[in-house]
Design an enzyme around this catalytic site. Structure first.
Site, PDB file in Angstrom:
ATOM      1  CG  HIS A   1      -2.006  -1.065   1.127  1.00 17.21           C
ATOM      2  ND1 HIS A   1      -2.530  -1.521  -0.062  1.00 17.21           N
ATOM      3  CD2 HIS A   1      -2.635  -1.757   2.112  1.00 17.21           C
ATOM      4  CE1 HIS A   1      -3.441  -2.460   0.198  1.00 17.21           C
ATOM      5  NE2 HIS A   1      -3.513  -2.631   1.490  1.00 17.21           N
TER       6      HIS A   1
ATOM      7  CG  HIS B   1      -7.688  -0.915   2.934  1.00 15.75           C
ATOM      8  ND1 HIS B   1      -8.233  -1.661   3.955  1.00 15.75           N
ATOM      9  CD2 HIS B   1      -6.690  -1.666   2.407  1.00 15.75           C
ATOM     10  CE1 HIS B   1      -7.592  -2.806   4.054  1.00 15.75           C
ATOM     11  NE2 HIS B   1      -6.643  -2.840   3.120  1.00 15.75           N
TER      12      HIS B   1
ATOM     13  CD  GLU C   1      -8.236  -3.661  -0.212  1.00 19.01           C
ATOM     14  OE1 GLU C   1      -7.121  -3.182  -0.517  1.00 19.01           O
ATOM     15  OE2 GLU C   1      -8.377  -4.644   0.537  1.00 19.01           O
TER      16      GLU C   1
END
Length: 349
Positions: free
Chosen positions: A103, A172, A304
């Site tokens: 991420h 998220h 996601e």
């Protein structure tokens, strides 16, 4: 539209909270991490509850390690070895999940203060990421626009760069359509024929058919029904944490979730190549969420919408390269509704 302060960062910069309303839906967005802080939606009887996990104050988000509600980037999901090669140049990234960059790194976009401005029906947040930020090349200007209207909640992402780079943005959010308790009784549908198989580091190995596996959600299936099957894929991820490959192009359905007790329904539409379904496996009770509740495994699920993991190292996957003069642009819509009549009790199993 309502705009209000939501605390201050340690350096004194103020964080703002934007509250959007449309009909019986209410959504709150923060400038910190471009976080989707709250989504209040009615059930089949009209009772309203928050269906997105979150925190009551800024301190919760500053101490969060699970990306609750945040926009993650510069590259969502994992990049193997914390490295990739672009135009014959190697770029080294921080390894914040085993040997992978997850991420965007430990100080990714989820930890940044974005600037906000009101737009029709919502808010647009903007972030400038300098060249070399977390090891990524190019000065990148990223935007995410949250708009709430009759179609639902639409997130529109954009980005431009002054140097070739890679980009993969997503939100998220952790969803719990019951407003609390486990998501194992939620019923999930993923209209995908293939998923991204992973190794024990959760790095892609191949695209595999869902047929005959516990990852087949082409028909509506209770999340908990096969969650503990003794297969390698579920062992590696301690549950579901995989990308499902979406066929077709343009805005299309990526997922549908129903809570049989409340009757709430969430549909996810996207123009992205995949949706990552994560069953909240690594929530361990170490953080205290909204209302003083400790978030534990299975308290929320993520859907996601994004490009496939480790795409910069996989030329066989759709490209995530962004070059000067190009614009990264993608859209995801979350539609909320009800089944019309809820079940009297959770599904058994």
């Amino acid at each position: 539209m309502q705009r209000e302060p939501f605390g201050s960062l340690p350096d004194g910069r103020g964080v703002e909270r934007y509250v959007l309303r449309s009909g019986d839906l209410e959504v709150a967005v923060l400038t910190y991490g471009a976080v989707l802080q709250s989504v209040r939606a009615p059930d089949a009887q009209g009772a309203v509850a928050d269906v997105a996990l979150g925190y009551d104050d800024l301190a919760g988000y500053l101490g969060d390690s699970t990306y609750v509600g945040a926009v993650v980037g510069r590259f969502a999901n994992r990049i193997a070895g914390g490295r990739f090669v672009l135009d014959d140049a190697e770029h080294v990234l921080p390894q914040n999940h085993g040997t992978s960059c997850l991420h965007g790194g430990p100080e990714g976009f989820h930890t940044r203060l974005w600037s906000g401005r009101e737009v029709p029906g919502g808010v647009e947040l903007t972030l400038t990421s300098p060249d070399g930020d977390m090891g990524f090349p190019g000065a990148l200007t990223a935007t995410v626009r949250y708009v709430l209207d009759d179609e639902g909640l639409t997130l529109t992402y954009g980005a431009t760069t002054d140097r070739a780079t890679v980009v993969n943005l997503t939100n998220h959010a952790y969803w719990n359509l019951a407003g609390g308790g486990s998501i194992e009784d939620h019923v999930l549908e993923l209209p995908a024929e293939r998923f991204v198989a992973v190794d024990d580091r959760l790095i892609p190995t191949e695209l595999s058919p869902v047929t005959g596996t516990p990852l087949d959600f082409r028909s509506p299936t209770r999340v908990g029904d096969r969650l503990r099957e003794a297969t390698a894929q579920l062992r590696y991820a301690q549950g579901y944490d995989h990308a499902w490959v979406l066929d077709g192009e343009g805005l299309r359905r990526a997922a549908r979730v129903t809570d049989p007790v409340s009757g709430r329904v969430l549909e996810v539409l996207t123009d992205q190549p995949s949706v990552q379904f994560y069953s909240g496996n690594f929530l361990d009770g170490s953080v205290v969420g909204r209302g003083g509740r400790a978030y534990r495994q299975g308290d929320g699920l993520c859907l996601e919408t994004q490009h496939l993991p480790d795409s910069p190292n996989r030329p066989d996957f759709p490209s995530t390269t962004l070059r000067p003069g190009q614009t990264y642009a993608t859209r995801t819509t979350f539609r909320f509704g009800t089944t019309g009549r809820p079940a009297l009790e959770p599904a058994s199993g």
